[in-house]
Structure formats: C-alpha cells, structure tokens
Design a protein around this motif. Sequence first.
Motif, PDB file in Angstrom:
ATOM      1  N   GLN A   1      -0.109   5.435   7.556  1.00  0.00           N
ATOM      2  CA  GLN A   1       0.296   5.553   6.150  1.00  0.00           C
ATOM      3  C   GLN A   1      -0.845   6.103   5.292  1.00  0.00           C
ATOM      4  O   GLN A   1      -0.637   6.987   4.450  1.00  0.00           O
ATOM      5  CB  GLN A   1       0.725   4.190   5.602  1.00  0.00           C
ATOM      6  CG  GLN A   1       2.082   3.717   6.051  1.00  0.00           C
ATOM      7  CD  GLN A   1       2.402   2.316   5.531  1.00  0.00           C
ATOM      8  OE1 GLN A   1       1.508   1.557   5.165  1.00  0.00           O
ATOM      9  NE2 GLN A   1       3.669   1.971   5.512  1.00  0.00           N
ATOM     10  N   PHE A   2      -2.037   5.570   5.510  1.00  0.00           N
ATOM     11  CA  PHE A   2      -3.179   6.000   4.700  1.00  0.00           C
ATOM     12  C   PHE A   2      -3.535   7.458   4.994  1.00  0.00           C
ATOM     13  O   PHE A   2      -3.805   8.245   4.080  1.00  0.00           O
ATOM     14  CB  PHE A   2      -4.382   5.093   4.969  1.00  0.00           C
ATOM     15  CG  PHE A   2      -5.587   5.424   4.135  1.00  0.00           C
ATOM     16  CD1 PHE A   2      -5.505   5.488   2.762  1.00  0.00           C
ATOM     17  CD2 PHE A   2      -6.809   5.685   4.744  1.00  0.00           C
ATOM     18  CE1 PHE A   2      -6.629   5.803   1.982  1.00  0.00           C
ATOM     19  CE2 PHE A   2      -7.925   5.990   3.980  1.00  0.00           C
ATOM     20  CZ  PHE A   2      -7.825   6.061   2.600  1.00  0.00           C
TER      21      PHE A   2
ATOM     22  N   LYS B   1      -7.452   0.106   0.795  1.00  0.00           N
ATOM     23  CA  LYS B   1      -7.198   0.239   2.241  1.00  0.00           C
ATOM     24  C   LYS B   1      -8.337  -0.378   3.043  1.00  0.00           C
ATOM     25  O   LYS B   1      -8.112  -1.138   4.008  1.00  0.00           O
ATOM     26  CB  LYS B   1      -7.027   1.711   2.602  1.00  0.00           C
ATOM     27  CG  LYS B   1      -7.033   2.009   4.108  1.00  0.00           C
ATOM     28  CD  LYS B   1      -5.884   1.324   4.829  1.00  0.00           C
ATOM     29  CE  LYS B   1      -5.814   1.721   6.298  1.00  0.00           C
ATOM     30  NZ  LYS B   1      -6.839   1.090   7.144  1.00  0.00           N
TER      31      LYS B   1
ATOM     32  N   TYR C   1      -8.391   8.314  10.744  1.00  0.00           N
ATOM     33  CA  TYR C   1      -7.366   7.262  10.782  1.00  0.00           C
ATOM     34  C   TYR C   1      -6.189   7.649  11.675  1.00  0.00           C
ATOM     35  O   TYR C   1      -5.581   6.778  12.322  1.00  0.00           O
ATOM     36  CB  TYR C   1      -6.894   6.933   9.369  1.00  0.00           C
ATOM     37  CG  TYR C   1      -7.858   6.043   8.621  1.00  0.00           C
ATOM     38  CD1 TYR C   1      -7.896   4.680   8.873  1.00  0.00           C
ATOM     39  CD2 TYR C   1      -8.739   6.568   7.679  1.00  0.00           C
ATOM     40  CE1 TYR C   1      -8.797   3.851   8.201  1.00  0.00           C
ATOM     41  CE2 TYR C   1      -9.638   5.748   7.010  1.00  0.00           C
ATOM     42  CZ  TYR C   1      -9.656   4.396   7.275  1.00  0.00           C
ATOM     43  OH  TYR C   1     -10.557   3.576   6.617  1.00  0.00           O
TER      44      TYR C   1
ATOM     45  N   MET D   1      -8.828   4.073  -1.606  1.00  0.00           N
ATOM     46  CA  MET D   1      -9.638   3.839  -0.410  1.00  0.00           C
ATOM     47  C   MET D   1     -10.222   2.432  -0.408  1.00  0.00           C
ATOM     48  O   MET D   1     -10.303   1.773   0.638  1.00  0.00           O
ATOM     49  CB  MET D   1     -10.758   4.872  -0.316  1.00  0.00           C
ATOM     50  CG  MET D   1     -10.300   6.230   0.165  1.00  0.00           C
ATOM     51  SD  MET D   1     -11.663   7.330   0.615  1.00  0.00           S
ATOM     52  CE  MET D   1     -12.269   6.549   2.112  1.00  0.00           C
TER      53      MET D   1
ATOM     54  N   TYR E   1      -1.102   9.696   3.320  1.00  0.00           N
ATOM     55  CA  TYR E   1      -1.400   9.783   1.882  1.00  0.00           C
ATOM     56  C   TYR E   1      -2.501  10.810   1.613  1.00  0.00           C
ATOM     57  O   TYR E   1      -2.372  11.659   0.719  1.00  0.00           O
ATOM     58  CB  TYR E   1      -1.802   8.404   1.355  1.00  0.00           C
ATOM     59  CG  TYR E   1      -2.591   8.439   0.069  1.00  0.00           C
ATOM     60  CD1 TYR E   1      -1.975   8.717  -1.153  1.00  0.00           C
ATOM     61  CD2 TYR E   1      -3.975   8.218   0.073  1.00  0.00           C
ATOM     62  CE1 TYR E   1      -2.702   8.765  -2.333  1.00  0.00           C
ATOM     63  CE2 TYR E   1      -4.708   8.261  -1.101  1.00  0.00           C
ATOM     64  CZ  TYR E   1      -4.067   8.539  -2.293  1.00  0.00           C
ATOM     65  OH  TYR E   1      -4.796   8.594  -3.467  1.00  0.00           O
TER      66      TYR E   1
ATOM     67  N   LEU F   1       0.821  -1.208   0.000  1.00  0.00           N
ATOM     68  CA  LEU F   1       0.000   0.000   0.000  1.00  0.00           C
ATOM     69  C   LEU F   1       0.857   1.261   0.000  1.00  0.00           C
ATOM     70  O   LEU F   1       0.521   2.252  -0.655  1.00  0.00           O
ATOM     71  CB  LEU F   1      -0.946   0.003   1.198  1.00  0.00           C
ATOM     72  CG  LEU F   1      -2.121  -0.976   1.119  1.00  0.00           C
ATOM     73  CD1 LEU F   1      -2.986  -0.889   2.373  1.00  0.00           C
ATOM     74  CD2 LEU F   1      -2.977  -0.737  -0.116  1.00  0.00           C
TER      75      LEU F   1
ATOM     76  N   TYR G   1       0.471   4.185  -2.686  1.00  0.00           N
ATOM     77  CA  TYR G   1       0.252   5.589  -2.331  1.00  0.00           C
ATOM     78  C   TYR G   1       1.216   6.511  -3.073  1.00  0.00           C
ATOM     79  O   TYR G   1       0.863   7.635  -3.444  1.00  0.00           O
ATOM     80  CB  TYR G   1       0.446   5.801  -0.825  1.00  0.00           C
ATOM     81  CG  TYR G   1      -0.507   5.050   0.068  1.00  0.00           C
ATOM     82  CD1 TYR G   1      -1.797   4.740  -0.352  1.00  0.00           C
ATOM     83  CD2 TYR G   1      -0.126   4.652   1.338  1.00  0.00           C
ATOM     84  CE1 TYR G   1      -2.674   4.053   0.468  1.00  0.00           C
ATOM     85  CE2 TYR G   1      -0.987   3.965   2.175  1.00  0.00           C
ATOM     86  CZ  TYR G   1      -2.262   3.664   1.735  1.00  0.00           C
ATOM     87  OH  TYR G   1      -3.120   2.977   2.552  1.00  0.00           O
TER      88      TYR G   1
ATOM     89  N   ASN H   1      -2.867   2.551   9.251  1.00  0.00           N
ATOM     90  CA  ASN H   1      -3.745   3.709   9.420  1.00  0.00           C
ATOM     91  C   ASN H   1      -2.978   5.020   9.269  1.00  0.00           C
ATOM     92  O   ASN H   1      -3.475   5.968   8.660  1.00  0.00           O
ATOM     93  CB  ASN H   1      -4.444   3.638  10.775  1.00  0.00           C
ATOM     94  CG  ASN H   1      -5.465   2.505  10.835  1.00  0.00           C
ATOM     95  OD1 ASN H   1      -6.128   2.214   9.849  1.00  0.00           O
ATOM     96  ND2 ASN H   1      -5.573   1.853  11.975  1.00  0.00           N
TER      97      ASN H   1
END
Length: 293
Positions: free
Chosen positions: A131-132, A115, A149, A112, A135, A97, A101, A129
């Motif tokens: 990392q997302f 994820k 997140y 999304m 991003y 992931l 990203y 969480n």
Amino acid sequence: AVFHQYSFTPRISLCAESLNISIEKFIDLRNSPFFKAFLHLDLDMEGSKEYASTRHSEYSRKVLNNLLSEQEDQINLMKQVLDFSNTADVQFIRDFLNYIYRFASYTVEQIMKLKEATERNLGNDYVLNHQFASYLIRENEKLDTARYYLDIALDDFPDNPSIIHSLGNLNYILYKRALEEGDKPKALDFFEAAKDYFYKSRTLMNTQGEHAYFTDIDMTRYRINHAIDDNDTKALLNAESQALMLEALRVIPKERQNLLRKMIGEGHPYGELHRKEQIIIENSVYAGNISPI
C-alpha cells in the motif's frame, strides 16, 4: 479523536499503552463521569477488544481544534499510538493508512512518519508495504523507497499479481523519466522490465482484471507518441497495442471493462492499419491468442 476525525476507532488498550497508562489508572479513568461523557466504547464481534471513539467524528474535530489544533502535533500523537500497534491491530492500520494515502492532506514526509511508526511490530506486513509503495508511485515521489517496500512485499508474497503489477507501474514511471532525460538505452530497459511485470501480473490473476492490460496498453501508446522510434518499430508497437486490446476485450468480462472501454475510442479500424500491423494481428488470431471478433 485524532483517529476518529477520519471515522477510525483504535483499540482503547492500544491508546492507553502508547500513553504509558497503567491498567489501574485506566480502570479509574473509564469509570469516571468525564470519560463516560466524552468517549464511547464498542466491543468487537468476539467480545475481546474494545474500540474507542468520541460520540461523533465532527465532535472529534471540535475537540482537536481546542486541544491539539496543529497538524504536526496530531501526526505525532498518531505516530505515538501506531508505534505500539501489533498484529491485533493490523486491519485497523491497513484501513487507516489506506484512507490517509487517498484522502488526507498530508505531505509525503508526514505520511512516511506514520508508516514508519508501524514497522516495529508490523514491518513485514506485505499489505502495508505494498500500500505504501503504491502511494509513493501514485505521487511520483521517493521511487527508490517505493522499490524498497515492493521488494519486501514481494519477498513475503512472490506470486502476488497486484505487487507485480505495481513493479510494472514503477518501471513505467522510470521509463518516462529516462525518456524525458534523453537516456534511451535506460528507458528501453525500464520499458522491457515493465512489459515483463505486466505480463506476469496477467498470468497470475485468479480473476481477470483490466489493470494489467490497461497499463501495458497505455505505456505502449505512450512510447508510440513520445519515443524517437523508426516507423517499423512504431508499426510493431501499434500492432502489439491493438492485439493486447483485443485479447483484453476477449478475456475480461464486459462489466469490468471500465478503463478499457474509455480507451477503445483511441484505437484504429483494422482496415486503416499498416499491413505489418495487420499481419501481427492475423498471426495472433491464427495462433488462438486473440479473438477475431
């Protein structure tokens, strides 16, 4: 192939499980000449997991061009596999992931989907969480979701300086938005919140890094150049920016001063500063907070 086109190899048992292939059927498949001709299996260092790939990532792309050429179909297949991932796959998921990203030409909505597919078993992984959220902040998209997140990640690891720095970044973006919308009180609230997060991030670092300093200085300079502050306030902000820079140059090893060194050219000689700014710097030196060098 949908993973290996990006040079990532999932567990073969994860792929089989996600496609509802029984153990008996899988054994028959892997012993077939067709399987052996197209797929390559590698054992991990402990010899307990097998990872699958085609013979070459470019070959994977050719396979996909013929069998699954639509991007949305590829994403749905990846989503199907990710939905069955568990703690045995966590490092693979994190690395995959993170690559997506940074380098994949997917929309925020498509990413999304990927994820969210991991969250059945890995929804509380603070790295995933964080990392997302990072991003979304970088893309300046869905900032409420980013905060959601980050809060989950912070609950799991409350003293993580990287997560706290990301909260600072989020408030920095919200500060700029509020400033552009002309909502000065809200902008100042976001500015002060970002300052607090950046400061806390610096105090929690085990090894001194430049980002918490750089982003704080960058935000302060942005306010000087874009906000409607009086001259006294601007003088105080400029002095604070200079003091932060001096502190950063003192505590961060020179080899780690990449962003800061690029920023130094934007500073001002001490002798050219407003007297109020000089006094703030002098007081910081006398207090031992920054170096006079």
